[in-house]
Design a protein around this motif. Structure first.
Motif, mmCIF file in Angstrom:
data_model
loop_
_atom_site.group_PDB
_atom_site.id
_atom_site.type_symbol
_atom_site.label_atom_id
_atom_site.label_comp_id
_atom_site.label_asym_id
_atom_site.label_seq_id
_atom_site.Cartn_x
_atom_site.Cartn_y
_atom_site.Cartn_z
ATOM 1 N N ARG A 86 51.742 -27.793 34.391
ATOM 2 C CA ARG A 86 50.677 -28.606 34.975
ATOM 3 C C ARG A 86 51.040 -29.006 36.399
ATOM 4 N N ARG A 87 50.034 -29.182 37.189
ATOM 5 C CA ARG A 87 50.211 -29.652 38.560
ATOM 6 C C ARG A 87 50.782 -31.070 38.531
ATOM 7 N N PHE A 88 51.721 -31.368 39.433
ATOM 8 C CA PHE A 88 52.386 -32.674 39.437
ATOM 9 C C PHE A 88 52.014 -33.431 40.701
ATOM 10 N N VAL A 89 51.438 -34.606 40.529
ATOM 11 C CA VAL A 89 51.075 -35.467 41.651
ATOM 12 C C VAL A 89 51.719 -36.832 41.430
ATOM 13 N N GLU A 90 52.450 -37.298 42.424
ATOM 14 C CA GLU A 90 53.140 -38.576 42.310
ATOM 15 C C GLU A 90 52.511 -39.604 43.249
ATOM 16 N N VAL A 91 52.235 -40.787 42.696
ATOM 17 C CA VAL A 91 51.693 -41.908 43.469
ATOM 18 C C VAL A 91 52.648 -43.084 43.309
ATOM 19 N N SER A 92 53.013 -43.686 44.419
ATOM 20 C CA SER A 92 53.879 -44.859 44.347
ATOM 21 C C SER A 92 53.036 -46.122 44.367
ATOM 22 N N ALA A 93 53.212 -46.977 43.362
ATOM 23 C CA ALA A 93 52.440 -48.211 43.306
ATOM 24 C C ALA A 93 52.844 -49.181 44.403
ATOM 25 N N VAL A 94 53.980 -48.927 45.052
ATOM 26 C CA VAL A 94 54.428 -49.804 46.131
ATOM 27 C C VAL A 94 53.527 -49.656 47.351
ATOM 28 N N SER A 95 53.070 -48.419 47.615
ATOM 29 C CA SER A 95 52.320 -48.171 48.848
ATOM 30 C C SER A 95 50.877 -47.723 48.635
ATOM 31 N N ALA A 96 50.537 -47.261 47.449
ATOM 32 C CA ALA A 96 49.190 -46.722 47.217
ATOM 33 C C ALA A 96 48.199 -47.816 46.859
ATOM 34 N N GLY A 97 46.919 -47.565 47.179
ATOM 35 C CA GLY A 97 45.849 -48.486 46.826
ATOM 36 C C GLY A 97 44.839 -47.807 45.924
ATOM 37 N N VAL A 98 43.753 -48.507 45.644
ATOM 38 C CA VAL A 98 42.703 -47.953 44.779
ATOM 39 C C VAL A 98 42.155 -46.653 45.355
ATOM 40 N N LYS A 99 42.016 -46.600 46.683
ATOM 41 C CA LYS A 99 41.483 -45.398 47.341
ATOM 42 C C LYS A 99 42.371 -44.195 47.062
ATOM 43 N N ASP A 100 43.679 -44.393 47.137
ATOM 44 C CA ASP A 100 44.616 -43.289 46.889
ATOM 45 C C ASP A 100 44.547 -42.830 45.439
ATOM 46 N N VAL A 101 44.446 -43.781 44.517
ATOM 47 C CA VAL A 101 44.368 -43.441 43.097
ATOM 48 C C VAL A 101 43.116 -42.633 42.816
ATOM 49 N N ARG A 102 41.989 -43.085 43.339
ATOM 50 C CA ARG A 102 40.727 -42.379 43.094
ATOM 51 C C ARG A 102 40.732 -40.996 43.734
ATOM 52 N N ALA A 103 41.345 -40.866 44.914
ATOM 53 C CA ALA A 103 41.430 -39.559 45.577
ATOM 54 C C ALA A 103 42.245 -38.587 44.737
ATOM 55 N N ALA A 104 43.360 -39.074 44.161
ATOM 56 C CA ALA A 104 44.194 -38.217 43.314
ATOM 57 C C ALA A 104 43.442 -37.781 42.065
ATOM 58 N N ILE A 105 42.672 -38.696 41.491
ATOM 59 C CA ILE A 105 41.904 -38.370 40.286
ATOM 60 C C ILE A 105 40.790 -37.381 40.609
ATOM 61 N N ASP A 106 40.106 -37.597 41.737
ATOM 62 C CA ASP A 106 39.031 -36.681 42.130
ATOM 63 C C ASP A 106 39.564 -35.265 42.347
ATOM 64 N N THR A 107 40.716 -35.151 42.988
ATOM 65 C CA THR A 107 41.324 -33.838 43.210
ATOM 66 C C THR A 107 41.693 -33.183 41.887
ATOM 67 N N ALA A 108 42.217 -33.992 40.968
ATOM 68 C CA ALA A 108 42.593 -33.469 39.658
ATOM 69 C C ALA A 108 41.359 -32.968 38.897
ATOM 70 N N ARG A 109 40.242 -33.687 38.998
ATOM 71 C CA ARG A 109 39.006 -33.268 38.321
ATOM 72 C C ARG A 109 38.501 -31.940 38.900
ATOM 73 N N ARG A 110 38.570 -31.802 40.217
ATOM 74 C CA ARG A 110 38.119 -30.554 40.830
ATOM 75 C C ARG A 110 39.003 -29.384 40.388
ATOM 76 N N GLU A 111 40.316 -29.639 40.381
ATOM 77 C CA GLU A 111 41.246 -28.587 39.969
ATOM 78 C C GLU A 111 40.996 -28.170 38.520
ATOM 79 N N LEU A 112 40.731 -29.160 37.667
ATOM 80 C CA LEU A 112 40.472 -28.882 36.257
ATOM 81 C C LEU A 112 39.177 -28.090 36.093
ATOM 82 N N GLY A 113 38.155 -28.486 36.872
ATOM 83 C CA GLY A 113 36.865 -27.806 36.764
ATOM 84 C C GLY A 113 36.881 -26.403 37.326
ATOM 85 N N MET A 114 37.604 -26.177 38.431
ATOM 86 C CA MET A 114 37.585 -24.887 39.112
ATOM 87 C C MET A 114 38.561 -23.880 38.496
ATOM 88 N N THR A 115 39.736 -24.351 38.103
ATOM 89 C CA THR A 115 40.766 -23.418 37.633
ATOM 90 C C THR A 115 41.188 -23.668 36.185
#
Length: 433
Positions: free
Chosen positions: A77-106
């Motif tokens: 599986r693709r590995f994406v790491e987010v640090s709670a020290v520096s990331a915000g809601v925008k970063d979390v949602r962006a990571a999830i959106d990218t994951a959804r696209r990857e799941l849908g396309m490939t």
């Protein structure tokens, strides 16, 4: 936001030794045997293709990030790491959106790893819920704090909680020896002296990442890593201290006796020696808690509160910060007035019981709540102290065989002096003197 574990990233820049030596399969993971055995939930989840949600809770350096990476690597599986020290809601949602696209396309699934997840506030944790509920990602959150206090219940209830343990000295030794010989590590270019290996194990304190960081620093100075090279590399003198031998018992004995003798400086010296030698801070905390009752007791009742609070703090935050809590308790214990009246009192009472001085509980003190007790006369004649002046009433409390025995004999030290006066008056009143 892609992880540094991606092959392209690994090829582009040299990675630290701790990163290069991260296991790539569950069988390569050192320690955490309770999580990795055949048939364990983690094994079953890795072997299945379904998305999952995990929380990994444990001290630093115990393999939380490693396990997340291994899950990703083994399941392709693709590995994406987010640090709670520096990331915000925008970063979390962006990571999830990218994951959804990857799941849908490939059709390729994504492991979304959130380090220090306890640092996310409620809104940030709420942002993870749709991805977990709809299984858009395999979510893995790592935390060093109790997730029951730091993670929202909807997220925790949808996840499997795995508790990681500190690595043993043997585990750390295996980590270091593997790093010296493995082609991904130092590839045999460095000779590690046995004494230097022992010193690195002590310095690690159960933290595999720390042990590899120290080894790498020493290897940069010399291909022949000795104790002296390690001391120079990490600025830590080797403390001659065998946790299984005489030094262990000698130092803890001197530590206790220094507190008993009210020498705070000497007690702090021995505390520092134990900490620097890698002694388990929970062991030190337990000894302080015992001391607070055994050697201080009622001369300063608050001493036990300080000792227990320090023990809880060490359990909660660990080292290095926990050393401040331990020092706080040591200073309080050392400077407190001393009394061993408590330990003598319970010792005398147990001694009488072992000699057979037991006797029957006086009838008026026996339990009178169950059916039939009244017919047996249980509770007859009991006088309720709150109905009398000063909450005291003269009646027999001890069995006849020990009615005149004296166990608690307070000193005149510190806060125990007024307690001694009060106890003398109460005892005289109760005994009819």
């Amino acid at each position: 936001m892609e992880s540094l574990f991606d092959s392209a990233a690994e090829d582009a820049t040299p990675q630290p030794l701790a990163v290069r030596m991260r296991p790539r399969t569950l069988d390569e993971v050192i320690g955490q045997r309770h999580l990795l055995g055949s048939g364990t939930p983690l094994r079953r989840l890795v072997e299945s293709e379904a998305p999952m949600s995990l929380f990994l809770w444990g001290p630093p350096g115990t393999g939380k990030t490693t396990l997340a990476y291994v899950v990703s690597n083994v399941t392709k599986r693709r590995f994406v790491e987010v640090s709670a020290v520096s990331a915000g809601v925008k970063d979390v949602r962006a990571a999830i959106d990218t994951a959804r696209r990857e799941l849908g396309m490939t059709g390729r699934q994504t492991v979304l790893f959130v380090d220090e997840v306890h640092r996310f506030n409620k809104a940030q944790q709420d942002a993870l819920l749709p991805a977990v509920e709809n299984r858009w990602v395999t979510f893995i959150g790592a935390t060093t704090e109790n997730p029951f206090f730091s993670v929202i219940s909807p997220l925790l209830s949808r996840s499997l909680l795995l508790t990681l343990e500190s690595l043993s000295d043997d585990d750390i030794r295996t980590v270091l020896e593997r790093a010296v010989s493995d082609p991904r590590g130092l590839d045999g270019r460095v000779t590690l002296a046995p004494e230097a290996l022992d010193h690195l194990v002590r310095l690690a304190g159960g933290d595999a990442r720390r042990s590899l960081t120290y080894l790498e620093a020493a290897a940069l100075l010399s291909d022949d890593v000795t104790v002296e090279v390690v001391e120079k590399a990490v600025d830590k003198a080797a403390v001659r201290y065998d946790r299984q031998g005489d030094q262990h018992y000698d130092v803890i004995s001197a530590f206790i006796k220094s507190m008993r003798g009210s020498d705070a400086d000497a007690a702090l010296h021995y505390l520092a020696r134990m900490i620097e030698a890698g002694e388990d801070p929970r062991f030190i905390a337990r000894r302080i808690v015992i001391f607070a009752s055994e050697d201080v007791g009622m001369a300063d009742p608050a001493c036990l509160q300080t000792a227990v609070a320090a023990a809880q703090a060490v359990q909660l935050i660990g080292l290095p910060e926990g050393q401040i809590n331990l020092a706080h308790a040591v200073i309080h214990c050392a400077l407190a007035p001393k009394s061993n009246a408590v330990v003598k009192a319970i010792g005398a009472a147990i001694g009488d019981v072992r000699r057979g001085l037991i006797g029957q509980v006086p009838g008026h003190l026996r339990d009178a709540h169950y059916p039939g007790a009244a017919k047996l006369g249980h509770g007859d004649g009991y006088k309720y102290p709150h109905d009398f002046d000063h909450g005291l009433v003269r009646q027999d409390y001890a069995p006849e065989q020990v009615r005149d025995r004296r166990y608690y004999e307070p000193t005149r030290h510190g806060a125990e002096a007024p307690i001694a006066d009060r106890w003398a008056k109460i005892r005289d009143f109760l005994r009819g003197s």
